[in-house]
Design a protein around this motif. Structure first.
Motif, PDB file in Angstrom:
ATOM      1  N   ALA A   1      -1.006  -5.473  10.163  1.00 63.45           N
ATOM      2  CA  ALA A   1      -0.688  -6.186  11.403  1.00 63.45           C
ATOM      3  C   ALA A   1       0.112  -7.454  11.142  1.00 63.45           C
ATOM      4  CB  ALA A   1      -1.976  -6.516  12.161  1.00 63.45           C
ATOM      5  N   ASP A   2      -0.106  -8.091   9.967  1.00 62.96           N
ATOM      6  CA  ASP A   2       0.644  -9.299   9.631  1.00 62.96           C
ATOM      7  C   ASP A   2       1.977  -8.977   8.960  1.00 62.96           C
ATOM      8  OD1 ASP A   2      -0.130  -8.420   7.151  1.00 62.96           O
ATOM      9  OD2 ASP A   2      -1.089 -10.293   6.531  1.00 62.96           O
ATOM     10  N   MET A   3       2.349  -7.694   8.978  1.00 64.94           N
ATOM     11  CA  MET A   3       3.628  -7.207   8.463  1.00 64.94           C
ATOM     12  C   MET A   3       3.726  -7.202   6.933  1.00 64.94           C
ATOM     13  SD  MET A   3       5.208  -6.149  11.040  1.00 64.94           S
ATOM     14  CE  MET A   3       5.376  -6.326  12.804  1.00 64.94           C
ATOM     15  N   THR A   4       2.635  -7.406   6.228  1.00 62.56           N
ATOM     16  CA  THR A   4       2.655  -7.220   4.777  1.00 62.56           C
ATOM     17  C   THR A   4       2.413  -5.736   4.482  1.00 62.56           C
ATOM     18  OG1 THR A   4       0.300  -7.718   4.639  1.00 62.56           O
ATOM     19  CG2 THR A   4       1.861  -9.544   4.241  1.00 62.56           C
ATOM     20  N   PRO A   5       2.924  -5.211   3.373  1.00 64.85           N
ATOM     21  CA  PRO A   5       2.730  -3.801   3.062  1.00 64.85           C
ATOM     22  C   PRO A   5       1.258  -3.466   2.816  1.00 64.85           C
ATOM     23  CG  PRO A   5       4.559  -4.705   1.788  1.00 64.85           C
ATOM     24  CD  PRO A   5       3.860  -5.875   2.431  1.00 64.85           C
ATOM     25  N   ILE A   6       0.838  -2.303   3.272  1.00 62.74           N
ATOM     26  CA  ILE A   6      -0.491  -1.789   2.951  1.00 62.74           C
ATOM     27  C   ILE A   6      -0.505  -1.278   1.518  1.00 62.74           C
ATOM     28  CG2 ILE A   6      -2.186   0.013   3.490  1.00 62.74           C
ATOM     29  CD1 ILE A   6      -1.108  -0.098   6.401  1.00 62.74           C
ATOM     30  N   ALA A   7       0.549  -0.553   1.176  1.00 59.46           N
ATOM     31  CA  ALA A   7       0.695   0.010  -0.168  1.00 59.46           C
ATOM     32  C   ALA A   7       2.170   0.017  -0.518  1.00 59.46           C
ATOM     33  CB  ALA A   7       0.112   1.415  -0.232  1.00 59.46           C
ATOM     34  N   VAL A   8       2.462   0.085  -1.821  1.00 52.23           N
ATOM     35  CA  VAL A   8       3.853   0.027  -2.285  1.00 52.23           C
ATOM     36  C   VAL A   8       4.124   1.161  -3.273  1.00 52.23           C
ATOM     37  CG1 VAL A   8       4.113  -2.457  -1.908  1.00 52.23           C
ATOM     38  CG2 VAL A   8       3.232  -1.620  -4.110  1.00 52.23           C
ATOM     39  N   SER A   9       5.385   1.318  -3.597  1.00 49.90           N
ATOM     40  CA  SER A   9       5.837   2.440  -4.413  1.00 49.90           C
ATOM     41  C   SER A   9       5.691   2.181  -5.911  1.00 49.90           C
ATOM     42  CB  SER A   9       7.311   2.718  -4.104  1.00 49.90           C
ATOM     43  OG  SER A   9       8.096   1.591  -4.503  1.00 49.90           O
ATOM     44  N   GLY A  10       5.786   3.256  -6.670  1.00 49.90           N
ATOM     45  CA  GLY A  10       5.763   3.178  -8.125  1.00 49.90           C
ATOM     46  C   GLY A  10       5.489   4.542  -8.720  1.00 49.90           C
ATOM     47  N   VAL A  11       5.200   4.571  -9.998  1.00 51.21           N
ATOM     48  CA  VAL A  11       4.814   5.805 -10.690  1.00 51.21           C
ATOM     49  C   VAL A  11       3.590   5.509 -11.549  1.00 51.21           C
ATOM     50  CG1 VAL A  11       7.083   6.908 -10.677  1.00 51.21           C
ATOM     51  CG2 VAL A  11       6.526   5.304 -12.496  1.00 51.21           C
TER      52      VAL A  11
END
Length: 497
Positions: free
Chosen positions: A237-247
């Motif tokens: 809701a605060d516009m920060t990512p819930i999760a991010v990319s990677g391997v």
């Protein structure tokens, strides 16, 4: 598919006194040289608007659609009368040597502003407004984003005032009015690069050279794309990512790789018939004849890392859009003019999807000589025609650099045994290049640095590092008639003319 050859070279690596290569006359000269050398393809890296904070990586940009203004040709603007020859600084070309993004910006942006002022004084603004209308679906947000970014002096849109962050109409309308000239300048710069690139593409067609582009799967959080359509991404809701990319962790890294891009909400994309993706691919094919899907496996399954985690260790696999995505793409683009970047650890579902949609993949010879060599998919005797063969990619060292710095004694011994050739740092590039050209793979793409037999000084990028990448540049003296004749002969010998 006919057998062809091609060269991998970023536009920014073209020789130039401006601190960076561009899409003008020097690019057209390179196309002439490619044709002379018997090459059918020029593979490029993304043309994106890069950011210094991310080391000017073309895979971390301010927009999935905008081109870097630094790729504009000043000489072409002189030819149009928008810049006067006496406004051009005197250069000492010998001092350039590598890409200098800061120098390029310092030199080019004031001249682009001069060109803009002269352009808007012309009676006929129709071509600019027509371009804006055709591209408004992404350009409106991008131009406004750039104006706000310039005004606030901060890329981090999630820290902008709430009314801007939440895109309140009255606030944005006020900014559009107050920043009207800056917005129009941003549109003009995109118009210039787009127009110049279309001139280059037409020139390529006249010389029977096709262009291969690169489509990064993810976009940057600090981009116009995420600010303009946050509902498309996995955000709080605060516009920060819930999760991010990677391997995930693997043989090369015990903690994996945390790329940090926001992840897509594929349910949202599917509910909207993958409209954004189809527009993005249409946009890419306006520039290129073929487009490479970067990190192809991410469309089948992707590694999801909680935003607060500093490494990729605690990530997990999430299911991607898979057939829902590819069938929508196939319906729109029946010829499927795409290449799948299928490098790394590839699961059977990735291979099956490529077969189902007749997508060629990539074969990289530098990966072929590990302990699995007889069964390794990159070793020559396991190749199949519907593929693109490379000695290495922009993320690899050059062949000579690999031999000097990265390869193990065992890998060198396997390569020597496989080719029945005593190897040294001076002949290893020739050996691997010829292996690539003799492959049954339909298309052989060789990084230009390997044809020049360069060591690690010619490396484009070292993954998981920020400093010192995306800076290699030609001096202008390397592209000789004799080298072109030599490559033409090789293409003839291996049936790639």
């Amino acid at each position: 598919m006919t057998r062809h050859g091609g060269i991998l070279l970023p536009v920014f690596s073209l020789p130039s006194p401006w601190g960076i290569g561009d899409v003008g006359s020097r690019a057209r000269n390179f196309v002439d040289w490619l044709a002379q050398a018997g090459q059918h393809y020029w593979q490029m890296l993304p043309l994106t608007h890069t950011k210094e904070i991310f080391g000017n990586s073309p895979y971390s940009s301010l927009s999935a659609f905008a081109c870097s203004p630094l790729l504009a040709s000043i000489e072409d603007l002189i030819d149009e009368g928008l810049i006067y020859p006496n406004e051009i600084p005197l250069f000492n070309e010998e001092k350039v040597g590598k890409v200098h993004y800061g120098l390029a910006e310092k030199l080019k942006m004031p001249l682009l502003e001069k060109a803009f002022q002269r352009f808007i004084q012309r009676a006929n603004m129709d071509p600019l407004y027509l371009f804006w209308e055709e591209q408004r679906w992404w350009l409106n947000d991008f131009a406004l984003f750039m104006a706000i970014r310039h005004r606030i002096e901060d890329d981090r849109w999630n820290l902008w005032p709430a009314s801007i962050r939440q895109r309140e109409k009255q606030t944005l309308d006020t900014i559009r009015s107050e920043e009207k000239e800056y917005i129009l300048f941003t549109v003009f710069v995109q118009y210039v690069v787009f127009s110049q690139f279309q001139k280059l593409r037409s020139y390529c067609r006249s010389r029977n050279v096709e262009l291969i582009g690169d489509l990064p799967i993810y976009v940057s959080f600090e981009s116009a794309d995420v600010w303009g359509c946050p509902e498309m991404f996995q955000l709080n809701a605060d516009m920060t990512p819930i999760a991010v990319s990677g391997v995930p962790p693997d043989y090369f890294s015990s903690t994996g790789q945390r790329w940090g891009n926001p992840l897509y909400r594929w349910d949202y994309a599917q509910d909207n018939s993958f409209h954004w993706w189809i527009k993005r691919l249409e946009h890419a094919l306006h520039f290129f004849d073929l487009v490479r899907f970067d990190h192809f496996r991410g469309f089948l399954a992707y590694w999801s890392i909680p935003y607060e985690e500093k490494t990729a260790v605690k990530g997990h696999w999430e299911e991607g859009p898979n057939d829902n995505f590819f069938s929508a793409i196939k319906e729109k683009f029946s010829t499927m003019p795409f290449i799948a970047e299928n490098l790394g650890i590839i699961t059977p579902d990735v291979t099956e999807a490529m077969k189902r949609y007749d997508l060629p993949g990539m074969l990289v010879l530098l990966f072929a000589f590990d302990e699995s060599m007889p069964r390794n998919p990159y070793i020559l005797h396991n190749h199949t025609p519907n593929n693109f063969i490379y000695t290495g990619t922009h993320d690899n060292n050059t062949v000579k650099g690999w031999f000097d710095e990265d390869s193990t004694t065992q890998e060198k011994e396997r390569l020597s045994t496989y080719t029945n050739t005593p190897l040294n740092r001076n002949n290893v590039t020739t050996v691997l290049t010829r292996l690539a050209l003799m492959s049954v793979a339909d298309t052989a793409i060789i990084p230009l640095q390997d044809y020049l037999n360069l060591g690690s000084e010619g490396r484009i990028n070292t993954p998981s590092t920020i400093e010192g990448n995306w800076q290699w540049m030609l001096t202008g003296k390397e592209l000789t008639d004799s080298l072109a004749a030599s490559l033409h002969s090789l293409m003839t010998v291996y049936g790639r003319i």
